[in-house]
Enzyme design. Structure first.
Site, PDB file in Angstrom:
ATOM      1  N   GLU A 116     -25.239 -40.257  17.683  1.00 40.17           N
ATOM      2  CA  GLU A 116     -25.895 -38.996  17.302  1.00 40.17           C
ATOM      3  C   GLU A 116     -26.931 -39.205  16.183  1.00 40.17           C
ATOM      4  OE1 GLU A 116     -25.397 -36.656  19.225  1.00 40.17           O
ATOM      5  OE2 GLU A 116     -23.317 -36.609  19.891  1.00 40.17           O
ATOM      6  N   HIS A 139     -20.878 -34.069  11.483  1.00 42.25           N
ATOM      7  CA  HIS A 139     -20.487 -33.520  12.784  1.00 42.25           C
ATOM      8  C   HIS A 139     -19.007 -33.778  12.999  1.00 42.25           C
ATOM      9  CE1 HIS A 139     -20.099 -32.803  17.021  1.00 42.25           C
ATOM     10  NE2 HIS A 139     -19.822 -34.076  17.247  1.00 42.25           N
ATOM     11  N   HIS A 141     -15.133 -32.020  15.201  1.00 39.06           N
ATOM     12  CA  HIS A 141     -14.597 -31.245  16.318  1.00 39.06           C
ATOM     13  C   HIS A 141     -13.499 -30.297  15.832  1.00 39.06           C
ATOM     14  CE1 HIS A 141     -15.743 -35.059  18.911  1.00 39.06           C
ATOM     15  NE2 HIS A 141     -16.801 -34.390  18.501  1.00 39.06           N
ATOM     16  N   GLU A 169     -14.208 -14.964   1.901  1.00 37.18           N
ATOM     17  CA  GLU A 169     -15.034 -16.092   1.480  1.00 37.18           C
ATOM     18  C   GLU A 169     -16.204 -16.418   2.430  1.00 37.18           C
ATOM     19  OE1 GLU A 169     -14.015 -17.000  -1.367  1.00 37.18           O
ATOM     20  OE2 GLU A 169     -15.297 -18.745  -1.666  1.00 37.18           O
ATOM     21  N   HIS A 210     -17.450 -28.379  22.151  1.00 36.85           N
ATOM     22  CA  HIS A 210     -17.588 -29.722  21.578  1.00 36.85           C
ATOM     23  C   HIS A 210     -17.275 -29.736  20.073  1.00 36.85           C
ATOM     24  CE1 HIS A 210     -20.062 -33.683  21.298  1.00 36.85           C
ATOM     25  NE2 HIS A 210     -19.274 -33.552  20.258  1.00 36.85           N
TER      26      HIS A 210
END
Ligand code: 2HA
Ligand code: ZN
Length: 273
Positions: A116, A139, A141, A169, A210
């Site tokens: 990525e 990144h 999951h 929050e 994803h």
């Protein structure tokens, strides 16, 4: 000689990748992190001063030429980075023509940056245009958030409003809301371009079915953003498990009052009052 492996940057990256794993958000080789460092930060470490290798990149990195990124490796497991940072992460510098990166440290068993990485670089380029202090793209999951992308319409306003209302929050941490792209094949320039376009005005972008792409001015800020979004999704999941019937909630007026008190500006048109 102070070794780069003992630097605060490698320590931060090692700890955060382990924490992402420990939360259950980065199974197997899931997830990737890139952390922009400055020349001054690199300078004290002699073992970062020689080019070890060069990797081509599928992205025109000219605007980022000369910048340094500490980045996790492709195929590497976040549970392991803490024990093998010099194997599972690397320090790279974007070359002057922007077509490749020079490896200065790490990936010592022949590894290379995350698949990525072009998406990360496109993200850094976009975020830097708007906020010169941006340094981190992360990144992962997050489980409950991914689950929501199956059961909820992929509508940025709708999902943002759910997350804002699941805890006080949320609005303070992500007043701009959460961006969403359509489902796409990861590791491609197409997903990179779509994600970077969203990063023009969002600091986080949901990749449906994803995971989440988040940015920040520090490792803590990017991680804190992910934690807060996922916590909202988790509370929402638990509310559904408890029957889903809402007796009382955070109203749009409450959110407006909150925004005023904390001096944040909610994304335009997302609140009704
Ligand atoms: O690095 O999470 O999206 C593995 C991934 C790809
Ligand atoms: Zn992923």
């Amino acid at each position: 000689m102070t070794k780069f492996i003992d630097s605060p940057y490698v320590k931060e990256l090692s700890k955060i990748t382990f924490r992402l794993y420990a939360h259950g958000w980065d199974e197997r080789n899931g997830g990737n992190v890139s952390y922009r460092l400055t020349h001054e930060e690199i300078a004290p470490y002699e073992d970062t001063q020689t080019v070890l290798k060069n990797f081509p990149i599928a992205f025109d990195g000219k605007d980022l030429a000369g910048m340094y990124f500490l980045v996790t490796g492709t195929g590497r497991y976040f549970k392991n980075v803490i024990d093998f940072p010099e194997r599972d992460a690397g320090l790279v510098r974007i070359t002057e023509d922007g077509k490749s990166v020079d490896l200065l440290w790490g990936f010592n068993d022949g590894g290379r940056p995350t698949s990525e990485f072009p998406t990360h670089l496109m993200g850094h380029k976009t975020r830097l245009k708007h906020h010169a202090n941006q340094r981190v793209i992360m990144h992962c999951h997050p489980t409950n958030l991914i689950a929501m992308t199956f059961t909820q319409k992929l509508d940025e306003r709708r999902i943002t409003r759910i997350l804002w209302k699941m805890q006080t929050e949320s609005l303070v941490v992500f007043p701009e809301g959460v961006g969403i792209i359509p489902w796409m094949v990861p590791g491609t320039t197409t997903i990179g371009e779509a994600t970077a376009a969203k990063l023009e005005s969002f600091s986080s972008v949901i990749w449906p079915q994803h995971g989440l792409f988040a940015s920040g001015s520090s490792i803590d800020e990017a991680f804190g953003l992910i934690e807060t979004i996922e916590k909202g999704a988790q509370i929402w999941s638990i509310v559904q498990q408890q029957g889903g019937k809402i007796e009382q909630t955070i109203t749009d007026k409450n959110l407006n009052d909150l925004a005023k008190a904390f001096h944040v500006v909610p994304r335009e048109g997302y609140l009704e009052v």
